[in-house]
Scaffold this motif. Structure first.
Motif, short mmCIF file in Angstrom:
data_model
loop_
_atom_site.label_atom_id
_atom_site.label_comp_id
_atom_site.label_asym_id
_atom_site.label_seq_id
_atom_site.Cartn_x
_atom_site.Cartn_y
_atom_site.Cartn_z
N THR A 51 4.76 -24.16 -3.52
CA THR A 51 3.48 -24.15 -4.22
C THR A 51 3.15 -22.73 -4.68
OG1 THR A 51 2.23 -23.76 -2.18
CG2 THR A 51 2.52 -26.05 -2.86
N VAL A 52 2.35 -22.66 -5.72
CA VAL A 52 1.82 -21.39 -6.18
C VAL A 52 0.30 -21.54 -6.28
CG1 VAL A 52 2.18 -21.94 -8.63
CG2 VAL A 52 1.90 -19.57 -7.95
N VAL A 111 -2.16 -13.81 -5.89
CA VAL A 111 -1.23 -14.93 -6.10
C VAL A 111 -0.41 -15.12 -4.84
CG1 VAL A 111 0.72 -15.74 -7.49
CG2 VAL A 111 -1.10 -14.39 -8.57
N GLN A 112 -0.27 -16.37 -4.42
CA GLN A 112 0.57 -16.68 -3.27
C GLN A 112 1.58 -17.75 -3.68
OE1 GLN A 112 -2.98 -17.01 -2.71
NE2 GLN A 112 -2.97 -14.86 -2.19
N ILE A 113 2.84 -17.48 -3.36
CA ILE A 113 3.88 -18.50 -3.52
C ILE A 113 4.45 -18.78 -2.13
CG2 ILE A 113 6.20 -18.96 -4.39
CD1 ILE A 113 5.48 -17.42 -6.90
N PHE A 142 0.28 -9.85 -4.78
CA PHE A 142 1.26 -10.93 -4.79
C PHE A 142 1.89 -11.09 -3.41
CE2 PHE A 142 5.74 -12.25 -5.92
CZ PHE A 142 5.42 -13.56 -6.24
N THR A 143 1.83 -12.32 -2.91
CA THR A 143 2.48 -12.67 -1.65
C THR A 143 3.46 -13.80 -1.94
OG1 THR A 143 0.50 -12.07 -0.41
CG2 THR A 143 2.09 -13.49 0.70
N PHE A 167 9.26 -12.18 0.89
CA PHE A 167 9.76 -11.38 -0.21
C PHE A 167 8.75 -10.33 -0.65
CE2 PHE A 167 12.10 -15.35 -0.34
CZ PHE A 167 13.40 -14.91 -0.48
N TYR A 168 7.48 -10.70 -0.69
CA TYR A 168 6.39 -9.79 -1.04
C TYR A 168 5.22 -10.09 -0.11
CZ TYR A 168 8.93 -8.84 -5.36
OH TYR A 168 9.89 -8.46 -6.26
N ASP A 169 4.58 -9.04 0.38
CA ASP A 169 3.46 -9.22 1.28
C ASP A 169 2.25 -8.47 0.74
OD1 ASP A 169 1.82 -9.80 3.39
OD2 ASP A 169 2.84 -8.51 4.82
#
Length: 157
Positions: A92-93, A101-103, A29-30, A38-40
């Motif tokens: 976008t997600v 998953v990238q947001i 998750f990014t 927030f998350y890498d």
């Protein structure tokens, strides 16, 4: 009928390919905005996101998807049991075939950083802007600001 045979073989091959593709039991998750990452590429259990087709949850093995985020709260369920809530104004997600998953958010802040009084002020200003808008463009921009303001107030509650 002969024209359908090649087409059906194509679908059969594509369908069987989908069935055998490997899915991960966890997802990478990014999650980033212009002001913060927030998350890498971290592993998480689940992510719930607000979208224009309704909120939806993302788990490992989710079907590949591309969606637009609406203003609201993204909830991340981390592997250690912690839950992190982040307000996004839009974005976008992307859910990929490999369960990554990238947001990408336009603007984002953790919910605990939101000042409820300031959020109400943002909403009030946006509503005033909407009521005094004289062009279609100004009404559209003000409507978006109201939608973000309403979501911001809700997130601050």
């Amino acid at each position: 009928m002969t024209a359908l045979k090649p087409l059906s073989r194509l679908f059969s091959r594509q369908f069987s390919k989908t069935l055998v593709r490997g899915y991960a039991d966890e997802m990478s998750f990014t999650f980033a905005a212009g002001n913060q990452v927030f998350y890498d590429a971290q592993s998480v259990k689940q992510v719930d996101v607000p979208s224009f087709s309704g909120s939806f949850g993302i788990l490992p093995k989710h079907v590949p998807t591309l969606a637009i985020l609406k203003p609201g709260v993204v909830t991340v369920f981390e592997n250690d049991g912690n839950i992190k809530k982040v307000f996004v104004s839009s974005g976008t997600v992307t859910i990929n075939e490999d369960s990554s998953v990238q947001i990408i958010a336009e603007e984002a802040a953790t919910v605990d950083q939101i000042d409820a009084t300031a959020a109400k002020d943002v909403l009030s200003a946006a509503q005033s802007q909407l009521s005094s808008a004289s062009t279609d463009e100004a009404r559209a921009e003000a409507s978006i600001a109201v939608e973000v303001g309403e979501a911001l107030v809700k997130a601050a509650e």
